[in-house]
Design a protein around this motif. Structure first.
Motif, PDB file in Angstrom:
ATOM      1  N   TRP A   1      24.494  79.991 115.700  1.00 45.56           N
ATOM      2  CA  TRP A   1      23.216  79.438 115.479  1.00 45.56           C
ATOM      3  C   TRP A   1      22.671  78.477 116.546  1.00 45.56           C
ATOM      4  CZ3 TRP A   1      27.869  77.851 113.571  1.00 45.56           C
ATOM      5  CH2 TRP A   1      28.202  76.386 113.889  1.00 45.56           C
TER       6      TRP A   1
ATOM      7  N   GLU B   1      24.089  93.598 116.980  1.00 43.93           N
ATOM      8  CA  GLU B   1      23.714  92.012 116.876  1.00 43.93           C
ATOM      9  C   GLU B   1      22.426  91.614 116.503  1.00 43.93           C
ATOM     10  OE1 GLU B   1      24.830  88.814 119.982  1.00 43.93           O
ATOM     11  OE2 GLU B   1      22.932  89.498 120.280  1.00 43.93           O
TER      12      GLU B   1
ATOM     13  N   THR C   1      19.641  88.561 115.678  1.00 43.91           N
ATOM     14  CA  THR C   1      19.319  87.071 115.988  1.00 43.91           C
ATOM     15  C   THR C   1      17.914  87.032 115.347  1.00 43.91           C
ATOM     16  OG1 THR C   1      20.598  87.334 118.017  1.00 43.91           O
ATOM     17  CG2 THR C   1      19.284  85.485 117.803  1.00 43.91           C
TER      18      THR C   1
ATOM     19  N   TYR D   1      14.656  84.117 114.780  1.00 43.42           N
ATOM     20  CA  TYR D   1      13.863  83.066 115.703  1.00 43.42           C
ATOM     21  C   TYR D   1      12.939  82.435 114.857  1.00 43.42           C
ATOM     22  CZ  TYR D   1      11.359  80.726 119.666  1.00 43.42           C
ATOM     23  OH  TYR D   1      10.634  79.792 120.165  1.00 43.42           O
TER      24      TYR D   1
ATOM     25  N   SER E   1      17.409  79.416 114.603  1.00 42.94           N
ATOM     26  CA  SER E   1      17.920  80.696 114.864  1.00 42.94           C
ATOM     27  C   SER E   1      19.397  81.010 114.439  1.00 42.94           C
ATOM     28  CB  SER E   1      18.006  80.982 116.403  1.00 42.94           C
ATOM     29  OG  SER E   1      18.446  82.104 116.825  1.00 42.94           O
TER      30      SER E   1
ATOM     31  N   ARG F   1      22.430  84.036 113.952  1.00 45.83           N
ATOM     32  CA  ARG F   1      22.869  85.300 114.798  1.00 45.83           C
ATOM     33  C   ARG F   1      24.090  85.822 113.744  1.00 45.83           C
ATOM     34  NH1 ARG F   1      23.957  85.236 120.989  1.00 45.83           N
ATOM     35  NH2 ARG F   1      21.802  85.927 120.791  1.00 45.83           N
TER      36      ARG F   1
ATOM     37  N   LEU G   1      25.324  81.456 121.336  1.00 46.18           N
ATOM     38  CA  LEU G   1      24.411  80.282 121.176  1.00 46.18           C
ATOM     39  C   LEU G   1      24.975  78.892 121.131  1.00 46.18           C
ATOM     40  CD1 LEU G   1      22.143  82.090 118.244  1.00 46.18           C
ATOM     41  CD2 LEU G   1      21.638  81.988 120.745  1.00 46.18           C
TER      42      LEU G   1
END
Length: 542
Positions: free
Chosen positions: A199, A134, A136, A138, A238, A240, A225
């Motif tokens: 997101w 995964e 992600t 930021y 963010s 993902r 999220l």
């Protein structure tokens, strides 16, 4: 062509590199901390701090089989890598790391014509089994002058709105103008080459209360999220996605960030980036499940009212005589169960004062609470970071913890009593009853921490007690501070002056420790924050 190579993230200093196309600029450290700006306007938040060096645009990787996670760069998780290397030329910044059979390469470049940066990520499965990884991203949008943002961060964040473009899966942020003459760019963050499955634009939901980017709830928890959009109090961007990699397989995707004058122009930047990207179009429907909520669970209220408290709301209540507000912080497996926002007490006399939250974080001032902060105030309700801290260390085993609920809490429950003119913290750990009271005398410009320790055991204990204060002596911390520190052996105190403090120049800040009822074997001190915290570390792990 200049080339810089960096291989050891624990080295004494990390170089800050600069990429620019003349308008758009990215400053990025060998640790991965960075800031993006456009014509001098800050697009993303950055901390000019060579000690902690832990804020910027980051990419996290998590193995969905084991739950292990790390940041692609050394910051902010500070996870050691089996192999770590950075290299920078005038045209690109390159970062590589390898952990547990997963090799990752980041190539950061700026578009020569567009106000756009591309973070191209290539990931390879070098292990002998299939992997589900995964990724992600930021970043914290600013869209404001950096100095103004640093001076009033909580206020500046109130005017940033977020949204998502369903057709492309891109996230956008804009700053609402406060006057007719104001005009701010739109910030775009999107994924090319993979589908953005989830997101987030709410920093509190991403971090969780009392957490930091080193171990955010979004990476340590099991829920998706939240998909929050709109008028969030503390905005982030963010995205993902999940990659499935067979043994020996590789995949590549691009995180795109850019800025433009309006929404349509920002999305046009993404169209240009897609024309050069590989793989399928990053697309997601608004109902793809990313909007599931259920996290901020970490802060769930207690269902039973503690004995002796009145008007209990699940987090705190008034003492029986009404003179104190009491907040309970139970230990909840991997951390303290905290209230949804900091619970702050303001304690002051006409000459000095302090703020202190239920975690023990806060700051001290003298004469002027804004212009003459002695220690820093972040005004960050999510992480509630500590510019002041107390620590205990058991010299027999080396275990260390804070007698306060932060920044290094023991794995036990804490109780906090906010009273008129004082705050008291109680806990019991390692056979020691610990009571810490902070207060300001009625007249003197002094902040006092009173720590009381009671040994419940039968063995003699040898403890080290550490008091830490990061000095500001002004409005905001500076990366190259003019503050001068000294030790006075006759009086047994440390003192500091700031010749650049304007109206407050010449004032002396001092710190001293007095011990009663215990034998003092040794005393030590430092006026060097780097020596105490350590490079690329923070008060939670000094």
């Amino acid at each position: 062509m200049d080339t810089s190579v960096f291989t050891d993230p624990s080295a004494p200093a990390a170089t800050l590199h600069r990429l620019t196309n003349g308008r758009y600029q990215v400053l990025i450290s060998d640790t991965g901390a960075s800031q993006s700006s456009l014509n001098g306007l800050a697009l993303t938040r950055y901390r000019d701090d060579p000690v902690q060096d832990d804020l910027g645009t980051f990419i996290y990787l998590r193995d969905l089989e084991t739950g292990d996670f790390r940041s692609l760069g050394y910051q902010p998780t500070r996870a050691p890598a089996e192999r770590y290397r950075t290299e920078c030329t005038d045209e690109r910044f390159l970062m590589e790391r390898e952990d547990a059979g997963i090799a990752v390469r980041l190539e950061l470049t700026l578009d020569p014509l567009l106000d756009l940066e591309r973070r191209r990520v290539r990931i390879e499965n070098r292990s002998g089994r299939p992997r589900r990884i995964e990724l992600t991203s930021y970043l914290e949008p600013v869209l404001f002058p950096a100095d103004a943002d640093a001076a009033h961060p909580a206020f500046a964040k109130l005017f940033v709105q977020t949204e998502r473009d369903p057709a492309t899966g891109a996230l956008l942020a804009r700053r609402r103008p406060r006057a007719a003459h104001e005009s701010w760019p739109w910030l775009l963050h999107a994924l090319v080459g993979a589908e953005a499955l989830q997101w987030e634009t709410d920093r509190m939901a991403f971090l969780g209360r009392g957490r930091t980017l080193a171990a955010p709830l979004a990476l340590t928890g099991s829920v998706p999220l939240t998909g929050t959009l709109g008028n969030v109090l503390d905005p982030i961007l963010s995205l993902r996605t999940v990659l499935e990699l067979a043994p020996g397989a590789e995949a590549e995707l691009i995180f795109v960030t850019g800025a433009a004058g309006d929404r349509a122009a920002a999305l046009a930047l993404l169209a240009e980036a897609r024309a050069e990207g590989r793989g399928p179009r990053a697309d997601a429907d608004a109902d793809d499940g990313a909007g599931l909520r259920g996290q901020g669970a970490e802060n769930r209220a207690l269902t039973t009212e503690p004995e002796g408290l009145k008007h209990f709301n699940g987090y705190g209540g008034f003492s029986g005589d009404g003179r104190e507000y009491v907040v309970d912080l139970p230990w909840d497996g991997d951390g303290l169960r905290r209230p949804p926002q900091p619970w702050i007490n303001v304690i002051a006399n006409p000459r000095a004062g302090l703020l202190v939250s239920e975690s023990g974080a806060g700051y001290t001032w003298a004469r002027n609470s804004q212009a003459n902060r002695l220690t820093p105030w972040s005004n960050d309700p999510a992480s509630d970071p500590h510019g002041e801290a107390l620590y205990l260390r058991d010299e027999a085993c080396g275990d260390a913890w804070s007698p306060l609920p932060g920044p290094l809490p023991a794995p036990v429950a804490y109780r906090v009593h906010h009273g008129l003119g004082y705050t008291r913290f109680l806990c019991e750990h390692a056979g020691l009853v610990q009571e810490t009271t902070v207060f300001v005398p009625r007249e003197d410009p002094v902040r006092i921490w009173r720590l009381s320790l009671t040994n419940r055991g039968t063995e003699r204990r040898t403890l080290s007690v550490f008091a830490y204060q990061r000095l500001v002596m002004g409005n905001q911390p500076q990366s190259e501070s003019p503050i001068v520190t000294a030790h006075d052996p006759d009086l047994g105190l440390l003192r500091a002056t700031n010749p650049a403090a304007g109206d407050f120049a010449g004032a002396i800040v001092f710190a001293s420790a007095q011990v009663f009822g215990a034998e003092v074997e040794d005393r030590a001190f430092t006026g060097d924050r780097l020596a105490f915290i350590g490079r690329h570390r923070d008060p939670g792990a000094p």
